[in-house]
Design a protein around this motif. Structure first.
Motif, PDB file in Angstrom:
ATOM      1  N   THR A 183      41.802  32.340  43.516  1.00  0.00           N
ATOM      2  CA  THR A 183      41.681  33.802  43.454  1.00  0.00           C
ATOM      3  C   THR A 183      40.281  34.150  42.980  1.00  0.00           C
ATOM      4  OG1 THR A 183      42.516  33.966  41.188  1.00  0.00           O
ATOM      5  CG2 THR A 183      44.134  34.101  42.957  1.00  0.00           C
ATOM      6  N   GLY A 204      51.544  37.981  45.070  1.00  0.00           N
ATOM      7  CA  GLY A 204      51.556  39.445  44.962  1.00  0.00           C
ATOM      8  C   GLY A 204      50.894  40.092  46.171  1.00  0.00           C
ATOM      9  N   GLU A 205      49.732  39.604  46.553  1.00  0.00           N
ATOM     10  CA  GLU A 205      49.018  40.157  47.713  1.00  0.00           C
ATOM     11  C   GLU A 205      49.801  39.884  48.997  1.00  0.00           C
ATOM     12  OE1 GLU A 205      47.470  39.028  45.095  1.00  0.00           O
ATOM     13  OE2 GLU A 205      46.267  40.801  44.669  1.00  0.00           O
ATOM     14  N   SER A 221      45.569  44.833  47.803  1.00  0.00           N
ATOM     15  CA  SER A 221      45.836  44.171  46.522  1.00  0.00           C
ATOM     16  C   SER A 221      47.337  44.043  46.337  1.00  0.00           C
ATOM     17  CB  SER A 221      45.266  45.004  45.371  1.00  0.00           C
ATOM     18  OG  SER A 221      43.894  45.236  45.555  1.00  0.00           O
ATOM     19  N   ALA A 222      47.740  43.391  45.245  1.00  0.00           N
ATOM     20  CA  ALA A 222      49.156  43.308  44.894  1.00  0.00           C
ATOM     21  C   ALA A 222      49.635  44.684  44.447  1.00  0.00           C
ATOM     22  CB  ALA A 222      49.374  42.279  43.799  1.00  0.00           C
ATOM     23  N   ARG A 254      39.817  39.424  38.825  1.00  0.00           N
ATOM     24  CA  ARG A 254      40.231  40.821  38.870  1.00  0.00           C
ATOM     25  C   ARG A 254      39.301  41.659  39.752  1.00  0.00           C
ATOM     26  NH1 ARG A 254      44.731  43.312  35.936  1.00  0.00           N
ATOM     27  NH2 ARG A 254      46.036  41.476  35.931  1.00  0.00           N
ATOM     28  N   LEU A 301      49.762  33.924  41.473  1.00  0.00           N
ATOM     29  CA  LEU A 301      49.273  35.305  41.641  1.00  0.00           C
ATOM     30  C   LEU A 301      49.108  35.693  43.104  1.00  0.00           C
ATOM     31  CD1 LEU A 301      46.629  35.706  38.783  1.00  0.00           C
ATOM     32  CD2 LEU A 301      49.060  36.281  38.797  1.00  0.00           C
ATOM     33  N   SER A 302      48.723  34.740  43.952  1.00  0.00           N
ATOM     34  CA  SER A 302      48.466  35.070  45.363  1.00  0.00           C
ATOM     35  C   SER A 302      49.720  35.595  46.061  1.00  0.00           C
ATOM     36  CB  SER A 302      47.938  33.847  46.099  1.00  0.00           C
ATOM     37  OG  SER A 302      48.928  32.838  46.141  1.00  0.00           O
ATOM     38  N   THR A 318      50.682  41.859  39.507  1.00  0.00           N
ATOM     39  CA  THR A 318      49.845  40.781  38.969  1.00  0.00           C
ATOM     40  C   THR A 318      50.087  40.610  37.472  1.00  0.00           C
ATOM     41  OG1 THR A 318      48.219  41.228  40.683  1.00  0.00           O
ATOM     42  CG2 THR A 318      47.480  39.921  38.805  1.00  0.00           C
TER      43      THR A 318
END
Lengths: 400, 400
Positions: B146, B72-73, B40-41, B149, B69-70, B46
């Motif tokens: 994504t 972060g990962e 995960s991030a 959550r 957001l992607s 996130t």
């Protein structure tokens, strides 16, 4: 008209700046033009990510560094696309995969090989504003690459060339190209128009306004560039093949204080010597700037060259591993140097320029370590501490 | 053996934690196993990115939010790969494009459709440790999506299923699945083994240890899961089809305080009524949890359902736009609610469970707003303020 607009890291550093960029983009779009926007990572993002990587280890894998750094540009394009979408304009952000930005596999210093235009054209045909990540590419192994610092300029020019854009605007935090860095030489003047060749020398000599590879590419494909400020309405500097303005003798002065010199002393005077050395450095992805070869003692040669300070360690590793085999007597490293250069298309016709430059150094008691000349520039290496003094002295000497 | 290991955001929150994860991964790798790591991030990344997006505008484009957001990962996988590479192990990080993680196009709540195995297998055949971005996918339009959550759990299980992995380990900051959240119910017990179905109810009821879709997928493809801590050596909880341990009547208690209830009062009693309402909500990507329909006055129906608080606005928009057409007399919204549930495979055989649950609420003067039951769980909605009290009371009542 199709316009490519590139905004650097300081132009998108925070929310307010991003909204400002959105407004600039909308002005062009609502005037009826198609717009492709190329962005760098926000403000200090790239530096912060590099710091994070160095917390993990001293010399992080270059492939993984590119994987890490490319996220900065992707964040920028997503945020600008959000802003434009919220303002009611059709927009799509694209990363290097989505565009098809094909590069070599040299991580950290990749070169663009091909830009696919299918998706870009499809989005433009839908009258979408297209926001593309600068700086990033994809290798033939489908790995993420980066083009090196300032690579976003190159991305912008390459997209302009691939799409046959009418204009490529490079937005930055200064109002154009100056005769010298205004932070160092306060009475530096903005240049209205400059040729690709002159800009090329200025860019490669450390005038950080434009990335040199972007100017090379603009020249190769005849892309008309404008360098201007994202914060003011000033007209900026036009970079193109023919400049209608009167040729100045010297068009600009550039300084760069990130220079390391390596001298290989007493190399055998034999054919293939330079090839061996510089091909070994190239294999290690060390980019060499100035190269000078002179006679040494006892029929040997002394070879000096410069690299940026970040590459010094890689260069050292190559040299230390090979110097015995190459028959080098001694090696000398110096990284407290600056390169100062004068550039001008009119230079070649005037024999007195070089001596005038050296005179300015002498007047200021600045010692010259190395001299390198081309048809439109003269570069000297001096102690880093004297760079500003030297630039001011040259600016005054040549009455820019 | 092929092992998929998933580490959540808290397990990679900083450099020290990343190096800890690297050590855990190396243990498995040097034991001779092939390892795919899903991340995960980092920590709050996130949330920080969401905050940044909301500085730009109130409701950012969902496509662009996924693009944002992607990153972060991608940062997490690059950093872990750097650490492993620096330790001398062959490693490669891959994002959703590079793997070929194909999803639906519902941005923010995409579902995995297919995981390409070509590149994953090629890297594993080279004995590379493969570090993959969780949470992210690619739609058929080549846009980044994504999974919502907790989607990294789903990524891990899906990769384990696609590659036919022998084990999928979900590393988190707790030591396994507990009979209730230990932060709320201090004497909660760790469960050694639990069936997919029980875990599914616990997961979907707000026991945040595992994402419910990951458990569904593990059940569907028979992937054996282990939930364990990345910080201790505790054995964790096994999730699989058949549990050899003695069936407890109640296996766990779950609470969720992010619940909004919507009641549509006085809907016409006509066929297709529920279909109209819930298909309109689905089109707006509103995920509905509990649905209850009861008789209203004068041959009408009252329909109540719950959504998470973040979806309430979207749901409101759909309802306000349609309520007249649907013939709804009145609508009531309440978002100060919590859902508390008891879960257990043994429940179906014991008629007294429900009344025992309601008795525990009555003993604590907690009013029940809504009741919903299935074969292995009973859920109630109560005022948010009483959630902890209710969970403790139930834990004591059922002697977990």
């Amino acid at each position: 008209m199709l316009v490519v607009q590139k905004f650097g890291g300081s132009s998108v550093a925070n929310t307010e700046r991003i909204l400002n960029v959105a407004n600039r983009v909308v002005e062009t779009y609502t005037a009826g033009h198609n717009v492709v926007v190329v962005l760098s990572a926000q403000g200090d993002t790239t530096d912060d990510l590099i710091k994070k990587a160095h917390e993990i280890c001293d010399s992080p894998s270059k492939r993984e560094m590119d994987m890490l750094l490319s996220t900065g540009e992707q964040q920028s394009v997503a945020l600008l696309a959000m802003a434009l979408s919220n303002m009611g304009y059709p927009v799509v952000s694209l990363n290097a995969y989505q565009v098809g930005m094909i590069t070599t596999s040299s991580h950290g210093i990749a070169r663009l090989k091909e830009i696919k235009t299918t998706r870009l054209n499809r989005e433009l045909e839908r009258r979408n504003i297209v926001v593309v990540t600068g700086f990033c590419g994809i290798s033939k192994f489908e790995d993420i690459t980066t083009l090196g610092r300032g690579g976003s300029d190159t991305t912008a020019v390459a997209i302009a060339a691939a799409l046959g854009a009418d204009l490529c605007e490079i937005y930055t935090d200064v109002e154009g190209v100056y005769t010298a860095d205004p932070r160092i030489v306060p009475n530096a003047q903005k240049i209205e128009a400059i040729s690709y060749n002159e800009m090329l020398e200025l860019a490669s000599l450390g005038a950080k306004v434009l990335h040199n590879r972007s100017v090379e590419m603009a020249k190769k494909y005849g892309v008309e560039l404008v360098v201007r400020s994202s914060l003011t309405r000033a007209t900026g500097t036009i970079v193109k093949e023919e400049c209608k303005v009167e040729k100045m003798l010297i068009s600009g002065i550039a300084g760069e204080d990130d220079v390391a010199r390596i001298s290989l002393i007493g190399a055998p005077d034999a054919p293939g010597q330079a090839f061996k050395i510089f091909s070994a450095l190239a294999k290690a992805d060390v980019v060499v700037d100035i190269i000078i070869q002179s006679m040494g003692q006892n029929n040997t040669r002394d070879i000096s060259f410069t690299v940026d300070c970040a590459s010094l360690n890689d260069a050292k590793n190559v040299i230390e591993a090979n110097k015995e085999r190459w028959g080098i007597a001694a090696v000398d490293y110096n990284q407290d140097l600056a390169k100062v250069s004068i550039v001008g298309a009119g230079m070649v016709a005037d024999a007195g320029i070089a001596s005038k430059m050296f005179e300015a150094m002498y007047d200021n008691h600045i010692n010259i370590h190395l001299i390198s000349t081309s048809e439109i520039k003269i570069s000297i290496l001096i102690d880093k501490d004297y760079m500003k003094t030297a630039m001011k002295a040259l600016h005054d000497k040549f009455c820019l």
